[in-house]
Design a protein around this motif. Structure first.
Motif: not given
Length: 386
Positions: A326-340, A342-343, A359-368
């Motif tokens: 569940s955590a894997y799916i949620i994090l994957k979704y958050i990362r995909k939306q965040g990068l979308s 950004l671009f 900065r986003m990479e640091k946030i992703f690491l914290l969320i992870k």
């Protein structure tokens, strides 16, 4: 630009080069046997035969130690039930196990690091065998089948993802292979989490209900915890470790100026590769976070749940699957939306986009880290309180 040319430069252009200690040793060995005279004089088929015998002997010892370790853990499991500290295995009875808990745990703690070291050494021996076979049989197709003389590749008898050129895999075949891989990953992660939880449960039982003197009990507990940590460290140091290539930015900048198309191909390839590593590291980190969090909550707030191991695992094991994936799916979704986002917000490659991406990479690491901890905590309190 062809994909082959891009692939040739991917490794040299990584900022972080992930290598195992095993791969470093094998690279050195490969350089040595590259000399035909050296290979023929000191190595060759005779060397492979002797290594094969050593590998099989190591495997036999690993299996024996594994069986002994399993019997010891079953004995400790039986000893937790004070009213019935007796059980039978293949007609052999074991009585009064509760009186020898410290001794049984000490033996198990001795076996665990020895097994971990032997497994690592066998991997090294097998890698040397494969490197010699690569030298003896340069052709990949021939070597694939010839290797079975020396090394047992059990997966080759289960999966074949390379049909003949005129055919392609049917959808059902792809589905079955994907299902096999997913179930195998789940089995590995749950066994990893389960073995850790069982060890913690047994150590807690020995610590709270000792059968020996205080100092002997304390020594066994400390030794057992140290043994578990050592075994885990042995496993972790076999994983790929990062090496920083500080010339990476200069090389990429030069390619960007000289050949923008080649630069784009390389960046896309590096991005895909980084994404795969991120997925693997997420599954491993989620497993570690869950087992530590669940165990800590059980010990601190629900120590009674550790009295009955079967009850403890009944709630712990399903949670491993629920939280990890569940955590894997949620994090994957958050990362995909965040990068979308950004671009869309910064379509052009600028310094500002690079800064925000950093900065986003640091946030992703914290969320992870935060999300699996939160989910593990929520599940542990929910499951153990019922």
């Amino acid at each position: 630009m062809s994909n082959a040319n891009v692939d040739d430069e991917i490794f040299t252009l990584r900022q972080l080069k992930w290598k195992t200690n095993l791969s470093r040793n094998i690279e050195k060995f490969s350089e040595i046997i590259n000399d035909e005279k050296v290979f023929n004089k000191y190595f060759g088929e005779q060397y492979v035969d002797k290594l094969t015998q050593k590998s099989k002997e190591l495997l036999r010892n690993i299996i024996k130690l594994g069986l002994i370790y399993t019997v010891l853990m079953l004995s400790l499991f039986a000893s937790q039930n004070i009213s019935n500290s007796e059980f039978e295995v293949f007609g052999f009875g074991f009585k009064n196990l509760g009186n020898y808990k410290e001794f049984l745990l000490f033996l198990a703690a001795v076996i665990s690091p020895i097994s971990a070291i032997l497994v690592a050494y066998q991997k090294y021996i097998n890698a040397l065998i494969k490197e010699c076979i690569k030298k003896l049989i340069p052709d990949d197709n021939i070597r694939k089948f010839y290797t079975h003389i020396y090394i047992d590749e059990y997966s080759d008898g289960l999966i074949n993802i390379d049909p003949i050129p005129s055919n392609s895999l049917h959808g059902f075949s792809v589905f079955m292979m994907v299902s096999f891989v997913l179930v195998l990953i789940f089995l590995f992660l749950t066994l990893l989490a389960g073995s850790f939880l069982i060890q913690i449960n047994v150590i807690y039982d020995v610590a709270t209900k000792p059968s020996s003197s205080h100092y002997i009990n304390l020594f066994v507990i400390i030794f057992s915890i140290t043994s578990i940590l050592f075994s885990w460290i042995v496993s972790i140091i076999q994983l790929p470790m990062p090496e920083i290539d500080r010339s990476n930015y200069y090389k990429l900048s030069k390619i960007k100026d000289e050949d923008p198309e080649k630069y784009q191909d390389i960046m896309i390839k590096l991005g895909k590769e980084s994404s795969k590593k991120e997925e693997r590291s997420s599954l491993i980190s989620h497993t570690i976070i869950y087992t530590i969090t669940f165990s800590a909550i059980a010990i601190r707030w629900y120590p009674d749940s550790l009295i009955n191991l079967s009850y403890f695992l009944e709630y712990a094991m399903p949670g491993a699957f629920i939280v990890i994936f569940s955590a894997y799916i949620i994090l994957k979704y958050i990362r995909k939306q965040g990068l979308s986002w950004l671009f869309r917000k910064y379509p052009n490659s600028t310094d500002e986009r690079l800064q925000i991406y950093s900065r986003m990479e640091k946030i992703f690491l914290l969320i992870k880290i935060v999300i699996p901890i939160f989910m593990s905590t929520a599940y542990a309190f929910y499951a153990l309180s019922h």
